[in-house]
Enzyme design. Structure first.
Site, PDB file in Angstrom:
ATOM      1  N   CYS A  36      15.812 -15.265  40.474  1.00 27.12           N
ATOM      2  CA  CYS A  36      15.127 -14.102  41.044  1.00 27.12           C
ATOM      3  C   CYS A  36      16.016 -12.866  41.094  1.00 27.12           C
ATOM      4  O   CYS A  36      15.546 -11.786  41.441  1.00 27.12           O
ATOM      5  CB  CYS A  36      14.614 -14.436  42.432  1.00 27.12           C
ATOM      6  SG  CYS A  36      14.037 -16.135  42.553  1.00 27.12           S
ATOM      7  N   LYS A  44       7.752  -7.777  49.428  1.00 30.52           N
ATOM      8  CA  LYS A  44       6.498  -8.168  50.061  1.00 30.52           C
ATOM      9  C   LYS A  44       5.326  -7.289  49.651  1.00 30.52           C
ATOM     10  O   LYS A  44       4.232  -7.787  49.369  1.00 30.52           O
ATOM     11  CB  LYS A  44       6.652  -8.126  51.591  1.00 30.52           C
ATOM     12  CG  LYS A  44       5.368  -8.392  52.360  1.00 30.52           C
ATOM     13  CD  LYS A  44       4.910  -9.820  52.161  1.00 30.52           C
ATOM     14  CE  LYS A  44       3.480 -10.055  52.630  1.00 30.52           C
ATOM     15  NZ  LYS A  44       2.472  -9.610  51.639  1.00 30.52           N
ATOM     16  N   HIS A  74       6.850  -8.590  43.680  1.00 33.60           N
ATOM     17  CA  HIS A  74       8.068  -9.296  43.288  1.00 33.60           C
ATOM     18  C   HIS A  74       7.915  -9.930  41.901  1.00 33.60           C
ATOM     19  O   HIS A  74       7.805 -11.153  41.768  1.00 33.60           O
ATOM     20  CB  HIS A  74       8.385 -10.355  44.355  1.00 33.60           C
ATOM     21  CG  HIS A  74       9.625 -11.152  44.133  1.00 33.60           C
ATOM     22  ND1 HIS A  74      10.731 -10.676  43.454  1.00 33.60           N
ATOM     23  CD2 HIS A  74       9.941 -12.425  44.511  1.00 33.60           C
ATOM     24  CE1 HIS A  74      11.667 -11.628  43.424  1.00 33.60           C
ATOM     25  NE2 HIS A  74      11.217 -12.693  44.046  1.00 33.60           N
TER      26      HIS A  74
END
Lengths: 389, 389
Positions: free
Chosen positions: A88, A333, A337
Site C-alpha cells: 500500500c 478514507k 485509497h
C-alpha cells in the site's frame, strides 16, 4: 553521468485523476492521464525517468511491466522506467526512488507516480490481492484480510486504553469533512457521528466508516533539481526529508503490536534530515486506511502520547484549524485509497497546501508538511517532509 | 542525509542460490539464502537498504511486499526496502536502484537482489504470468505468449537474412558449454548441434534449445561507496556504467522489430559513461532468453553488424576464447532464467570473471564486462558496465 546540483529536490508539477470508480478507463488510461497532466503542469517536454507505484496490476489487470508501458503510451517512449512495489505504500516508494534519482545526479527531471485499478474485479479478488501485503504464510493463509488485521488492532487498542467505538468517530468525520473541498476526492460528503455508528460492520469492531474505500486512481508528481526548478520558474515546494523504515509483515512478530516501530523510525529520520521537529509541522497526511492506523501513526510519529490520539481528535486538534491537521484533503478514507497511487496523492495534496492552492481545504499558513504512506499493517513506512521554499 | 564519497560504486559481495527446481524451498526461503550469503561475503553486519527484483510473486506465491518481508526474515528488520519490477529485467532494475541509492549519498551499503519461484505452478500459470511482460491488450489477449513473440522475431530474422534453424544452434551450444563449469547453473551439460536440431518445437521455429528454462533462483550483490569498500578491504570490482532505456511493449508498435532500440540506447549510454567502446569489452552477458534475443542484442549493442551475429557465433567468436564471449557462465539458456533474479546472477557472474574467480568459465584477462538484462521483447533494457579496479 550528467553533473547537476542535486542536493536539493523540488516538486515542480502535479497531476491527479479524480479518485473513484472509473468503469470506462483501464489501468493504463488512468496512469497516462495523471502522467501527462503532471508533465504539462511542470512545463517540461518529457521526464528523463519514471518510477511507477502499483500493487495489483498483475492480479486485476493481467499487466506488469507498467513503467515502460505507461511511459510509451504517454508519449515518452525511450525514457528510463521501472515499477516500484511495497504494497500500500508503493506510491511513496516510487517517490523515494525518484528523489534518490535526482539526488544521485543521474537525472534532472523525474516523475514519481502511482496508479491502481481496483474496482474491476469479481469474487473478492481485490481483498485477496490486498492480503498479499501481509505475510502470506502467517496471516493471509489463516484468513487474515486487512479489515481483520485492523479489527485485531482496534480491539486491542480499545481494551488497552478503555475506549469505545464512538471514540474513533472523529477520525472518519474529519477525513470526510475535509474531502468536501477536494475536487479529486471520492466521497465529498461530511458524515455525522450517528452515520459513523450506524454504518455496517466490516470486521467487528471495524465498521464501514473506519475503512478506506477501494478505488481507481492515478497521481503523478514531477521532481527536479534546484537549477532546473529555478530555470523553469517552478521553485516553490522542496523535499527536505525522506526516509523509509521497515518492520515484520506479520503482526505476531512485533515487539508491541500497538506501537508502529517503522512509523517512529522513518518519521524521526525524515524530520531530522529536514532539521525539523513535530512542533514545526503544519499538517500531517496520515495513512488512514483504517481509523486505528491514523491513531497508531499519530502516536508513533510523536504527534500524540500513547493512548491519547482519540482525545486529540475529540478536541478538534486534527482538524484543519487544530494543532496538527491530518488528512487535510480527505485522506484515504474520503479522498479514496487506490493503493499504489495513494502516496502520490498525498504528495500532490501537500504541494497544494504549501503553495496555498488547497482551496476550501487550505491549512492557513502551511509551511511544513509531513506525508506518510504505510505498506501492510506498518511493515514498510515511507515518510517525506515537504516545505514551502 | 549522511555524506559519503558516493561517486564510485563497488560490488563488495555476492551470493547465489544454484538455479533449478527447488521444490522444498519457497520464494522467501530462496531469497533469504541469497541475501544472507551475499552479506556474509561482503563482511558487513547488515545492509542499509534492500532492492529486490521479482516479477511473479503475486501470481505464483500469493505474496507481494517482498522487500520488507525478505529483509525481516534474513535478520535485517527495519532497513529500507522495496521491490522493483520491470518484467524479466526486474533484477537489473533493482541493481540500478541500488546503484543510484549509493550515488545519491543516502546509503553506504545497499543490496540489490532478485528472487523468483516459477516451477511451483499448475495449468500454465507461469507462462500466463510471463505474458504480463508483454502488452496485455495488444499481445497477451490475442494469445502471444513469449515463445510465440520470439517465434515471430526468429522467423522474420531468418527471412530477412536468409538463415536456417541450424544457424541459431551455436548460441545454445555456447551457453550450454559454458554452464558446465558453473556450479550454480541449472544445466551443466554441453549439447551437440544434433541435439539442438532434434529438440521438440516450442513455437515453430523456436525449439526447446532456443528457449531458456523456467527456474527457481535467487541472487544478491552488495554495493558500497569507495570509502566503505576500501575500509572493508573489498575493492576489486566497480560499476563504471549504468543506463536504462525503454521501448514499446508491443512488437507491432516498433519502428523495426529486428532492431532493439532500447538495447542500442542503453548500451551506448552505459559504455559512454564508463568511457569505453565495444572494443574494450572483455565479455558480454547477453539476455539469451531465446537465441534470437542474443542475436538482436549483439547487433543492436554494436558487437555485430546487422544480420551477422549468426556468422560471428559460427566462427566461435562468442565463445570463451572468441572476440566477444557471451553468456560466459551459461547465460539464461543453461544457467537458467528465474526471471526477476536473472539480472543479478549476471552481475554476480561478472564479478567472478573480473576477479579471476570464474574457474572453468574464466575469460582470460577479463577487465571490462557488460551485463544486459531485458524486460519483455526489448521494452526495458538495463545495461551495466563492470570493471576490475
Amino acid at each position: 553521468m550528467p553533473q547537476s546540483n542535486s542536493s536539493e529536490v523540488y516538486i515542480i508539477g502535479i497531476g491527479q485523476v479524480p479518485v473513484g470508480e472509473h468503469w470506462d478507463q483501464s489501468l493504463r488510461d488512468l496512469a497516462v492521464r495523471a502522467l501527462r497532466s503532471a508533465v504539462a503542469d511542470a512545463g517540461v517536454e518529457a521526464p528523463e525517468a519514471l518510477y511507477l507505484g502499483n500493487m495489483l496490476g498483475a492480479l486485476l489487470s493481467d499487466q506488469q511491466h507498467l513503467g515502460a508501458l505507461v511511459a510509451d503510451w504517454a508519449g515518452y517512449r525511450g525514457i528510463e522506467a521501472a515499477t516500484v512495489e511495497a504494497a500500500c505504500c508503493s506510491g511513496a516508494s516510487a517517490l523515494r526512488q525518484a528523489y534518490l534519482a535526482i539526488r544521485s545526479g543521474a537525472h534532472r527531471v523525474v516523475v514519481a507516480m502511482g496508479a491502481e485499478k481496483m474496482t474491476d474485479s469479481v469474487n473478492g479478488a481485490t481483498t485477496a490481492g490486498l492480503a498479499m501485503a501481509a505475510d502470506a504464510e502467517a496471516e493471509a493463509a489463516v484468513g487474515l484480510s486487512f479489515p481483520a488485521i485492523n479489527a485485531l488492532l482496534m480491539r486491542r487498542y480499545m481494551h488497552e486504553f478503555s475506549l469505545r467505538r464512538e471514540d474513533f468517530a472523529a477520525f472518519a468525520m474529519n477525513s470526510h469533512a475535509n474531502a468536501v473541498g477536494n475536487p479529486n476526492a471520492m466521497f465529498r460528503k461530511a458524515i455525522s457521528e450517528r452515520a459513523y455508528l450506524e454504518a455496517p460492520a466490516i470486521a467487528d469492531p471495524v465498521g464501514l466508516m473506519d475503512s478506506a474505500p477501494m478505488a481507481d486512481g492515478a497521481a503523478a508528481v514531477v521532481l527536479a533539481d534546484a537549477e532546473t526548478a529555478e530555470r523553469l520558474g517552478r521553485r516553490g515546494v522542496r523535499i527536505t526529508g525522506s526516509a523509509v523504515a521497515t518492520d515484520s509483515l506479520a503482526l505476531q512478530e512485533r515487539r508491541d503490536m500497538l506501537y508502529l516501530d517503522a512509523v517512529a523510525a522513518s518519521t524521526a529520520r525524515a524530520l531530522d534530515m529536514a532539521g525539523r521537529t513535530t512542533d514545526d509541522v503544519s499538517f500531517f497526511e496520515a495513512h488512514d486506511a483504517f481509523t486505528i492506523m491514523s491513531i497508531l501513526s499519530l502516536e508513533a510519529a510523536g504527534f500524540a502520547s500513547r493512548g491519547e490520539a482519540c482525545r486529540l481528535a475529540a478536541e478538534g486538534e486534527v482538524s484543519r484549524t487544530g494543532r496538527i491537521p491530518i488528512c487535510t484533503m480527505g485522506g484515504l478514507k474520503a479522498r479514496g485509497h487506490p493503493v499504489g497511487a495513494t502516496g502520490v496523492y498525498q504528495a500532490a495534496e501537500a504541494v497544494l497546501q504549501l503553495k496555498g492552492q488547497a482551496g476550501d481545504c487550505q491549512v492557513e499558513g502551511a509551511r511544513v508538511g509531513v506525508i506518510q504512506n504505510i505498506g501492510g499493517s506498518g511493515a514498510t513506512v515511507v515518510t517525506h517532509v515537504l516545505e514551502a521554499d
